[in-house]
Design an enzyme around this catalytic site. Structure first.
Site, PDB file in Angstrom:
ATOM      1  N   PRO A 144      22.605   2.989  29.000  1.00 20.02           N
ATOM      2  CA  PRO A 144      23.111   3.005  30.243  1.00 20.02           C
ATOM      3  C   PRO A 144      22.419   1.735  30.848  1.00 20.02           C
ATOM      4  CG  PRO A 144      21.946   5.171  29.730  1.00 20.02           C
ATOM      5  CD  PRO A 144      21.618   4.156  28.801  1.00 20.02           C
ATOM      6  N   LEU A 145      23.405   0.604  31.066  1.00 15.69           N
ATOM      7  CA  LEU A 145      23.024  -0.715  31.453  1.00 15.69           C
ATOM      8  C   LEU A 145      23.189  -0.692  32.879  1.00 15.69           C
ATOM      9  CD1 LEU A 145      22.741  -3.429  30.055  1.00 15.69           C
ATOM     10  CD2 LEU A 145      25.217  -3.754  30.228  1.00 15.69           C
ATOM     11  N   SER A 146      21.837  -0.980  33.485  1.00 14.46           N
ATOM     12  CA  SER A 146      21.773  -0.563  35.114  1.00 14.46           C
ATOM     13  C   SER A 146      22.097  -2.002  35.592  1.00 14.46           C
ATOM     14  CB  SER A 146      20.358  -0.230  35.318  1.00 14.46           C
ATOM     15  OG  SER A 146      19.332  -1.492  34.896  1.00 14.46           O
ATOM     16  N   GLY A 147      22.040  -3.205  35.089  1.00 15.04           N
ATOM     17  CA  GLY A 147      22.178  -4.414  35.964  1.00 15.04           C
ATOM     18  C   GLY A 147      20.615  -5.004  35.953  1.00 15.04           C
ATOM     19  N   GLY A 148      19.588  -4.379  35.565  1.00 15.16           N
ATOM     20  CA  GLY A 148      18.340  -4.822  35.454  1.00 15.16           C
ATOM     21  C   GLY A 148      17.813  -5.499  34.443  1.00 15.16           C
ATOM     22  N   ILE A 149      16.678  -5.938  34.451  1.00 20.82           N
ATOM     23  CA  ILE A 149      16.265  -6.819  33.176  1.00 20.82           C
ATOM     24  C   ILE A 149      15.718  -6.099  32.027  1.00 20.82           C
ATOM     25  CG2 ILE A 149      13.621  -7.007  33.791  1.00 20.82           C
ATOM     26  CD1 ILE A 149      14.019 -10.122  33.071  1.00 20.82           C
ATOM     27  N   ASP A 150      15.244  -4.935  32.248  1.00 14.48           N
ATOM     28  CA  ASP A 150      14.824  -3.890  31.195  1.00 14.48           C
ATOM     29  C   ASP A 150      16.124  -3.522  30.429  1.00 14.48           C
ATOM     30  OD1 ASP A 150      12.230  -4.166  31.971  1.00 14.48           O
ATOM     31  OD2 ASP A 150      12.120  -2.243  33.166  1.00 14.48           O
ATOM     32  N   SER A 151      17.225  -2.805  30.844  1.00 15.27           N
ATOM     33  CA  SER A 151      18.202  -2.301  30.007  1.00 15.27           C
ATOM     34  C   SER A 151      18.888  -3.560  29.381  1.00 15.27           C
ATOM     35  CB  SER A 151      19.185  -1.473  30.739  1.00 15.27           C
ATOM     36  OG  SER A 151      19.783  -2.376  32.058  1.00 15.27           O
ATOM     37  N   GLU A 205       0.947  -1.247  -0.101  1.00 12.48           N
ATOM     38  CA  GLU A 205      -0.007   0.182  -0.104  1.00 12.48           C
ATOM     39  C   GLU A 205       0.895   1.408  -0.132  1.00 12.48           C
ATOM     40  OE1 GLU A 205      -3.739   1.601   2.578  1.00 12.48           O
ATOM     41  OE2 GLU A 205      -2.882   0.032   3.274  1.00 12.48           O
ATOM     42  N   LYS A 246      -9.312   3.521  -2.475  1.00 12.02           N
ATOM     43  CA  LYS A 246      -9.714   2.804  -1.302  1.00 12.02           C
ATOM     44  C   LYS A 246     -11.135   3.092  -0.964  1.00 12.02           C
ATOM     45  CE  LYS A 246      -7.382   1.087   2.855  1.00 12.02           C
ATOM     46  NZ  LYS A 246      -6.348   1.301   3.899  1.00 12.02           N
ATOM     47  N   CYS A 288      -5.878  -3.589   1.982  1.00 11.36           N
ATOM     48  CA  CYS A 288      -5.647  -3.609   3.243  1.00 11.36           C
ATOM     49  C   CYS A 288      -6.999  -3.472   4.263  1.00 11.36           C
ATOM     50  CB  CYS A 288      -4.633  -2.409   3.883  1.00 11.36           C
ATOM     51  SG  CYS A 288      -4.196  -2.664   5.575  1.00 11.36           S
TER      52      CYS A 288
END
Length: 728
Positions: free
Chosen positions: A358-365, A45, A114, A175
């Protein structure tokens, strides 16, 4: 006698307003379709302009450039002797339409607007276009001279018509039209259309593909016929990833299916079909009776055959396509691959030197970083398969010279060149998070920076002290809630400032040719955004956030999957760790916890998110719904789950909506994130709501009255009473 026809559907990685690149990819797809023996080629499209032009569709220039681009395509010698179905915007009688242009050998056969526009969720087509509200009507369109000089035409048909060739009949469905209760392919099929083309701009969402494909397959399972579905792929300039998966179906059987996630800019899927199978499948007498009463469409004649004759020289070279089984990715794979493809498109098209997080040591980063690692794995795989465009992009991003022969040997080597991670510790940080961040970086191969930010935050707080002669304290030191929150926020915001400083300077510091700067990645998940559990202008503020549309539950599943599939055993330590912001001092009796701070679990946040957005419920509706789930043994997902009383459900409901309303203003500055989840609170265009809310007094009072009524009934202290205003 068999009538074999070869058809081609194209998934193109188009980019909004990139007329040069879009034209090149369209032409490449046509060449590939012809090489495969196709006589009809269908693209996605609005492929000439790119689907995501948004308010640029209101500009007159875009229509001019679309016609200029189409002129270069239909006048190209390589684009002849094949019927083309191309998407672009068209302005007719000063009205803007989303159209398909049917072309053949330097002639425009039909412009098909369309009928039904996508206008919910991420889609706002009626902001830019008007639907064609005259089904089965065709009128004259006065052709732009830039194209008319090539085609020799001054007028061409415009409207809802069907194309009759020497051997078959085909028509367009675009679509959204497929997903409407009375889709055009139904009456068109009854009027003799055997081949349906559907050009789509359908975006990726977790667990969405199976539902979409079942609807597409169902289109011909009931009405029979051939269905050609061509979908856009890639990131064309905003929060969406279009996941391709173009396919060709005959009588409900899938004959060809394209990839959902790929770094190839042009993908063409083809299938060879016997049209006699369509005619045989439509032989039921009841269908014949309905066909006589069906709507009749205007037919535009096209003097060409789509199928091959038995006596054609290349007839024997065609092999009829056989049905295939569809394979679907698990959600964990969708996160890994969808996020990777979106990140790669954004990186290469932004001309940045890589990513910084920024790597925090937590699961998100951690999850965001693993998504970048997944991207590098896809890049290496594409290079190994001989994808020259991907290799060229990788060399440019890494800062290699034009005449370089550098080829990254593995994902870790590429990661080290284009991905920088940093642990920004403070006096409140633990050695465990610092170690996890370092070990993850080592396992992935990223360039890692380990710094402390105490000197920065202390300097900022001292500015306040020098004026006030009063030093704020954390709660553990006897401070108030306001003091503790201010001290936490200044740490978080300092990390954002430092992240951009390092992102701008690291490429030059490392000696990258031309210097450049890195894109800063955010790492706030969808549940935390919904609750507002983030600091405005902290590390949630970044250039882009690939996990902003993913729930905490899905992120954990993704990390668990990646630990094995990507051979990163360090990821298991992230799964075991308690999520914590580490913004307050750790004591012998207190360690900060995300869920304790939020006052609600991640699982409960996901539930409220879906009730609010997917089920379209306010506080009262959500409370009523939860009475039949959280408060009912029959609805308990886990027999061990504790059933909640009406008062407990009321408390959780009011708590969520209060926190949601207080923090809604944060969504106005939410970092652009990849859309993956239906209950995303993204304020940009998916979830349009106020950011200054009243206190829900009326709604909460109604909930409270219902709780009291139920408690009285349970105690048997009085006859159950219901006020008329409280009746559902």
């Amino acid at each position: 006698m068999a009538h074999l026809v070869t058809l081609a559907c194209c998934s193109l990685n188009q980019w909004a307003l990139d007329f040069t690149g879009n034209s090149r990819r369209i032409k490449e797809s046509i060449v590939k379709a012809k090489a495969a023996g196709a006589s009809l080629r269908v693209g996605p499209e609005l492929e000439i302009t790119g689907y995501g032009c948004l308010d640029h569709f209101l500009e007159g220039d875009i229509f001019l450039h679309a016609w200029e681009t189409l002129a270069t395509i239909i006048d190209d010698d390589a684009c002849q002797n094949i019927v083309l179905d191309i998407g672009m915007p068209v302005r007719h009688k000063n009205v803007r339409y989303n159209c398909r242009i049917i072309c053949h050998n330097r002639k425009i056969i039909l412009i098909r607007p369309k009928l039904w526009l996508a206008n919910d969720g991420n889609y706002r087509e009626m902001r830019y276009f008007t639907p064609w509200m005259r089904p089965g009507h065709v009128e004259d369109y006065y052709l732009e001279s830039i194209v008319g000089r090539i085609t020799g035409q001054t007028e061409v048909p415009f409207g809802d018509g069907i194309i009759s060739t020497k051997d078959t009949c085909f028509a367009c469905e675009t679509c959204e039209e497929l997903f409407t209760p009375t889709a055009p392919h139904g009456p068109m099929g009854l009027d003799g259309v055997e081949i349906f083309t559907n050009s789509s701009g359908s975006h990726f969402e977790l667990r969405k593909l199976k539902t979409r494909l079942e609807l597409i397959v169902g289109a011909t399972r009931l009405s029979k016929g051939v269905y050609m579905y061509a979908n856009q792929k890639g990131c064309d300039g905003d929060r969406l990833y279009y996941d391709g998966s173009s396919m060709i179906i005959c009588n409900g059987n899938v004959l060809a299916h394209g990839s959902q996630f790929s770094l190839d800019d042009v993908e063409v899927v083809t299938a060879t079909i016997d049209l006699e199978e369509v005619r045989s499948a439509r032989s039921a007498p009841s269908r014949g009776l309905q066909s006589q009463q069906a709507q009749k469409y205007p037919r535009i004649n096209l003097d060409v055959r789509l199928s091959k004759r038995v006596d054609d020289r290349d007839y024997h070279l065609q092999a009829q396509s056989l049905p295939i089984n569809l394979q679907y990715h698990e959600p964990e794979e969708e996160i890994a691959l969808g996020g990777a493809c979106w990140l790669w498109d954004y990186l290469r098209r932004s001309h940045a030197a890589g990513f910084f997080i920024p790597l925090s040591g937590g699961i998100d980063s951690c999850a965001t970083s693993v998504m970048v690692f997944s991207m590098c794995r896809l890049v290496i795989s594409a290079i190994d398969r001989g994808n020259k465009q991907v290799l060229q992009d990788a060399r440019r991003i890494a800062g290699e010279a034009d005449d370089t022969d550098w080829v990254p040997a593995n994902p870790q080597e590429l990661m080290n060149r284009i991905f920088c991670t940093s642990y920004m510790g403070s006096q409140n940080s633990s050695s465990e998070t610092r170690t996890r961040a370092r070990d993850l970086s080592h396992g992935m191969g990223s360039y890692h920076v380990n710094i402390d930010i105490d000197s920065v935050t202390t300097a900022i707080v001292n500015v306040f002290f020098s004026w006030s002669k009063w030093m704020p304290r954390f709660k553990s030191g006897g401070g108030s809630f306001a003091e503790s929150l201010a001290l936490q926020n200044i740490q978080a915001r300092s990390r954002m400032v430092l992240a951009y400083l390092f992102a701008q300077l690291l490429p030059t510091f490392r000696g990258r040719r031309g210097g450049g700067s890195l894109l800063v990645l955010g790492s706030a998940n969808v549940d935390e955004a919904l609750r507002g559990y983030l600091t405005k202008y902290d590390c949630s503020s970044a250039d882009i956030n690939p996990i902003g549309g993913i729930s905490k539950k899905d992120l954990k599943s993704f990390i668990d999957w990646a630990a094995t599939n990507y051979d990163l055993p360090i990821l298991q330590k992230f799964l075991w760790a308690v999520p914590t912001a580490e913004l307050e001092p750790i004591t012998s009796s207190y360690v900060q916890s995300d869920e304790a701070d939020m006052g609600i679990t991640y699982a409960e946040l996901s539930t409220f998110g879906r009730l609010r957005k997917n089920d379209k419920l306010g506080p009262w509706g959500a409370y009523c719904k939860l009475l039949s789930t959280w408060g009912s043994q029959k609805s308990a997902q886990d027999p061990n789950d504790q059933l909640l009383s009406a008062r407990q459900i009321a408390h959780k409901t009011k708590f969520f909506f209060t926190k949601y309303a207080i923090n809604r203003h944060k969504m106005t500055v939410l970092t652009p994130c990849l859309h993956m989840e239906q209950y995303s609170p993204d304020d940009n265009r998916f979830d349009l709501r106020p950011f200054l809310y009243p206190g829900f007094d009326w709604q909460y009072a109604k909930i409270d009255r219902d709780v009291e009524r139920r408690e009285k009934a349970e105690k048997g202290t009085g006859k159950e009473e219901e006020e008329e205003a409280d009746v559902d």
